[in-house]
Design a protein around this motif. Structure first.
Motif, PDB file in Angstrom:
ATOM      1  N   UNK A 106      -1.363 -37.576  34.060  1.00 51.03           N
ATOM      2  CA  UNK A 106      -0.045 -37.565  33.419  1.00 51.03           C
ATOM      3  C   UNK A 106       0.761 -36.344  33.842  1.00 51.03           C
ATOM      4  N   UNK A 107       0.099 -35.210  33.955  1.00 53.62           N
ATOM      5  CA  UNK A 107       0.782 -33.974  34.353  1.00 53.62           C
ATOM      6  C   UNK A 107       1.244 -34.048  35.801  1.00 53.62           C
ATOM      7  N   UNK A 108       0.424 -34.632  36.652  1.00 52.83           N
ATOM      8  CA  UNK A 108       0.789 -34.712  38.069  1.00 52.83           C
ATOM      9  C   UNK A 108       2.053 -35.523  38.303  1.00 52.83           C
ATOM     10  N   UNK A 109       2.369 -36.419  37.384  1.00 55.50           N
ATOM     11  CA  UNK A 109       3.561 -37.248  37.554  1.00 55.50           C
ATOM     12  C   UNK A 109       4.829 -36.398  37.610  1.00 55.50           C
ATOM     13  N   UNK A 110       4.852 -35.297  36.854  1.00 53.34           N
ATOM     14  CA  UNK A 110       6.019 -34.412  36.964  1.00 53.34           C
ATOM     15  C   UNK A 110       5.728 -33.212  37.867  1.00 53.34           C
ATOM     16  N   UNK A 111       4.480 -32.766  37.906  1.00 53.65           N
ATOM     17  CA  UNK A 111       4.118 -31.580  38.680  1.00 53.65           C
ATOM     18  C   UNK A 111       4.452 -31.771  40.162  1.00 53.65           C
ATOM     19  N   UNK A 112       4.215 -32.981  40.672  1.00 53.68           N
ATOM     20  CA  UNK A 112       4.407 -33.246  42.097  1.00 53.68           C
ATOM     21  C   UNK A 112       5.780 -33.819  42.422  1.00 53.68           C
ATOM     22  N   UNK A 113       6.638 -33.967  41.422  1.00 54.35           N
ATOM     23  CA  UNK A 113       7.974 -34.525  41.642  1.00 54.35           C
ATOM     24  C   UNK A 113       8.834 -33.529  42.432  1.00 54.35           C
ATOM     25  N   UNK A 114       9.342 -33.936  43.605  1.00 60.24           N
ATOM     26  CA  UNK A 114      10.123 -33.003  44.434  1.00 60.24           C
ATOM     27  C   UNK A 114      11.538 -32.736  43.926  1.00 60.24           C
ATOM     28  N   UNK A 115      12.121 -33.692  43.193  1.00 64.96           N
ATOM     29  CA  UNK A 115      13.472 -33.520  42.695  1.00 64.96           C
ATOM     30  C   UNK A 115      13.440 -32.655  41.431  1.00 64.96           C
ATOM     31  N   UNK A 116      14.085 -31.497  41.475  1.00 64.22           N
ATOM     32  CA  UNK A 116      13.998 -30.525  40.380  1.00 64.22           C
ATOM     33  C   UNK A 116      14.514 -31.077  39.055  1.00 64.22           C
ATOM     34  N   UNK A 117      15.634 -31.800  39.093  1.00 66.65           N
ATOM     35  CA  UNK A 117      16.212 -32.327  37.864  1.00 66.65           C
ATOM     36  C   UNK A 117      15.314 -33.392  37.247  1.00 66.65           C
ATOM     37  N   UNK A 118      14.808 -34.286  38.091  1.00 66.62           N
ATOM     38  CA  UNK A 118      13.914 -35.336  37.601  1.00 66.62           C
ATOM     39  C   UNK A 118      12.599 -34.734  37.106  1.00 66.62           C
ATOM     40  N   UNK A 119      12.130 -33.709  37.802  1.00 73.24           N
ATOM     41  CA  UNK A 119      10.887 -33.046  37.407  1.00 73.24           C
ATOM     42  C   UNK A 119      11.014 -32.452  36.006  1.00 73.24           C
ATOM     43  N   UNK A 120      12.122 -31.783  35.746  1.00 71.40           N
ATOM     44  CA  UNK A 120      12.340 -31.180  34.435  1.00 71.40           C
ATOM     45  C   UNK A 120      12.406 -32.241  33.342  1.00 71.40           C
ATOM     46  N   UNK A 121      13.066 -33.357  33.636  1.00 71.75           N
ATOM     47  CA  UNK A 121      13.176 -34.437  32.663  1.00 71.75           C
ATOM     48  C   UNK A 121      11.810 -35.035  32.351  1.00 71.75           C
ATOM     49  N   UNK A 122      11.032 -35.322  33.392  1.00 68.38           N
ATOM     50  CA  UNK A 122       9.701 -35.884  33.195  1.00 68.38           C
ATOM     51  C   UNK A 122       8.794 -34.923  32.425  1.00 68.38           C
ATOM     52  N   UNK A 123       8.898 -33.636  32.737  1.00 66.85           N
ATOM     53  CA  UNK A 123       8.086 -32.633  32.044  1.00 66.85           C
ATOM     54  C   UNK A 123       8.449 -32.562  30.569  1.00 66.85           C
ATOM     55  N   UNK A 124       9.742 -32.532  30.266  1.00 69.85           N
ATOM     56  CA  UNK A 124      10.174 -32.444  28.871  1.00 69.85           C
ATOM     57  C   UNK A 124       9.732 -33.666  28.079  1.00 69.85           C
ATOM     58  N   UNK A 125       9.835 -34.844  28.692  1.00 70.21           N
ATOM     59  CA  UNK A 125       9.413 -36.074  28.024  1.00 70.21           C
ATOM     60  C   UNK A 125       7.920 -36.049  27.727  1.00 70.21           C
ATOM     61  N   UNK A 126       7.142 -35.598  28.695  1.00 67.49           N
ATOM     62  CA  UNK A 126       5.694 -35.558  28.499  1.00 67.49           C
ATOM     63  C   UNK A 126       5.298 -34.545  27.435  1.00 67.49           C
ATOM     64  N   UNK A 127       5.925 -33.369  27.446  1.00 66.80           N
ATOM     65  CA  UNK A 127       5.583 -32.342  26.472  1.00 66.80           C
ATOM     66  C   UNK A 127       5.938 -32.762  25.045  1.00 66.80           C
ATOM     67  N   UNK A 128       6.974 -33.568  24.891  1.00 68.90           N
ATOM     68  CA  UNK A 128       7.402 -33.986  23.560  1.00 68.90           C
ATOM     69  C   UNK A 128       6.530 -35.098  22.975  1.00 68.90           C
ATOM     70  N   UNK A 129       5.947 -35.904  23.817  1.00 62.63           N
ATOM     71  CA  UNK A 129       5.192 -37.063  23.330  1.00 62.63           C
ATOM     72  C   UNK A 129       3.758 -37.092  23.843  1.00 62.63           C
ATOM     73  N   UNK A 130       3.604 -37.291  25.160  1.00 59.44           N
ATOM     74  CA  UNK A 130       2.274 -37.488  25.728  1.00 59.44           C
ATOM     75  C   UNK A 130       1.317 -36.343  25.503  1.00 59.44           C
ATOM     76  N   UNK A 131       1.766 -35.123  25.772  1.00 62.66           N
ATOM     77  CA  UNK A 131       0.868 -33.977  25.629  1.00 62.66           C
ATOM     78  C   UNK A 131       0.466 -33.754  24.180  1.00 62.66           C
ATOM     79  N   UNK A 132       1.388 -33.969  23.272  1.00 65.05           N
ATOM     80  CA  UNK A 132       1.071 -33.823  21.849  1.00 65.05           C
ATOM     81  C   UNK A 132      -0.079 -34.754  21.466  1.00 65.05           C
ATOM     82  N   UNK A 133       0.016 -35.999  21.894  1.00 56.81           N
ATOM     83  CA  UNK A 133      -1.052 -36.963  21.592  1.00 56.81           C
ATOM     84  C   UNK A 133      -2.357 -36.567  22.278  1.00 56.81           C
ATOM     85  N   UNK A 134      -2.277 -36.151  23.531  1.00 55.30           N
ATOM     86  CA  UNK A 134      -3.485 -35.774  24.257  1.00 55.30           C
ATOM     87  C   UNK A 134      -4.203 -34.608  23.585  1.00 55.30           C
ATOM     88  N   UNK A 135      -3.462 -33.598  23.172  1.00 56.63           N
ATOM     89  CA  UNK A 135      -4.091 -32.444  22.529  1.00 56.63           C
ATOM     90  C   UNK A 135      -4.602 -32.797  21.134  1.00 56.63           C
TER      91      UNK A 135
END
Length: 209
Positions: free
Chosen positions: A106-135
């Motif tokens: 799940x982290x690699x989906x944003x970590x490896x994203x080359x587009x900076x704007x898209x990377x930030x969006x994907x990271x913020x989305x994951x931190x708000x939902x996915x990471x919370x559930x994972x932890x």
């Protein structure tokens, strides 16, 4: 006690090889830690065809090469009683290690994203939902089946090493993500201060990942 000859080959990072390094450190087993430097990019293409799965890391045991980090970490952990004491514990250990792989994917989906704007969006989305559930899931297993200390009742296993190394990298890059995760932070500190591991952390190469 004599041990097999171990030779670990990986890039110059902690990554998915750090858990087996923890196994060696905790069990006080010598191993050769071969690191492919980012400053020598030609080394990897030359080595790649010789690896078991055309990827790193791989572990040689008495000259026999084993690929896939979870497989060889489990193998070594079993040799040194770090894989659980019952079939049920071993299944739980495997499940935790597999779950960490899910989190990394799940982290690699944003970590490896080359587009900076898209990377930030994907990271913020994951931190708000996915990471919370994972932890939440990790803490539920630690506090439930593991009784709050390690991930299985009998004591430390390679699953603890996988989680602790993941938490270390997460805290290093995104410290705010663990601010309210007292159980996981305490677990990481507990693992990182185990005999052998504490000394390994003090002397290991300092890398970003």
């Amino acid at each position: 006690m004599s041990h097999p000859t171990y030779k670990l080959t990986y890039f110059d990072v902690r990554g998915v090889a750090e858990a087996v390094r923890f196994v060696f450190a905790y069990a006080k087993v010598p191993f050769e830690d071969v690191r492919i430097s980012h400053d020598s990019p030609a080394d990897w293409p030359a080595l790649k065809p010789k690896t078991p799965f055309r990827q790193l890391p791989y572990l040689e045991i008495d000259g026999e090469a084993y690929g896939q980090s979870a497989a060889f970490t489990r193998l070594v952990a079993k040799k040194y009683n770090l894989a659980g004491t019952t079939d049920e514990e071993q299944a739980h250990v495997d499940a935790i290690a597999d779950y960490i792989k899910d989190i990394w994917n799940s982290i690699y989906k944003f970590w490896m994203e080359p587009d900076a704007e898209k990377k930030e969006k994907l990271r913020d989305e994951y931190f708000k939902t996915g990471l919370v559930e994972h932890l939440d899931v990790l803490e539920s297993h630690l506090n439930g089946y593991g009784k709050g200390k390690f991930f299985v009742p009998s004591g430390v296993t390679w699953a603890d090493f996988v989680v602790a190394t993941f938490a270390f990298t997460l805290q290093k890059h995104f410290p705010a993500t663990l601010e309210q995760r007292e159980a996981l932070k305490a677990h990481m500190e507990r693992v990182n201060n185990l005999p052998g591991i504490k000394e390994w952390i003090a002397k290991r190469p300092q890398t970003d990942d």
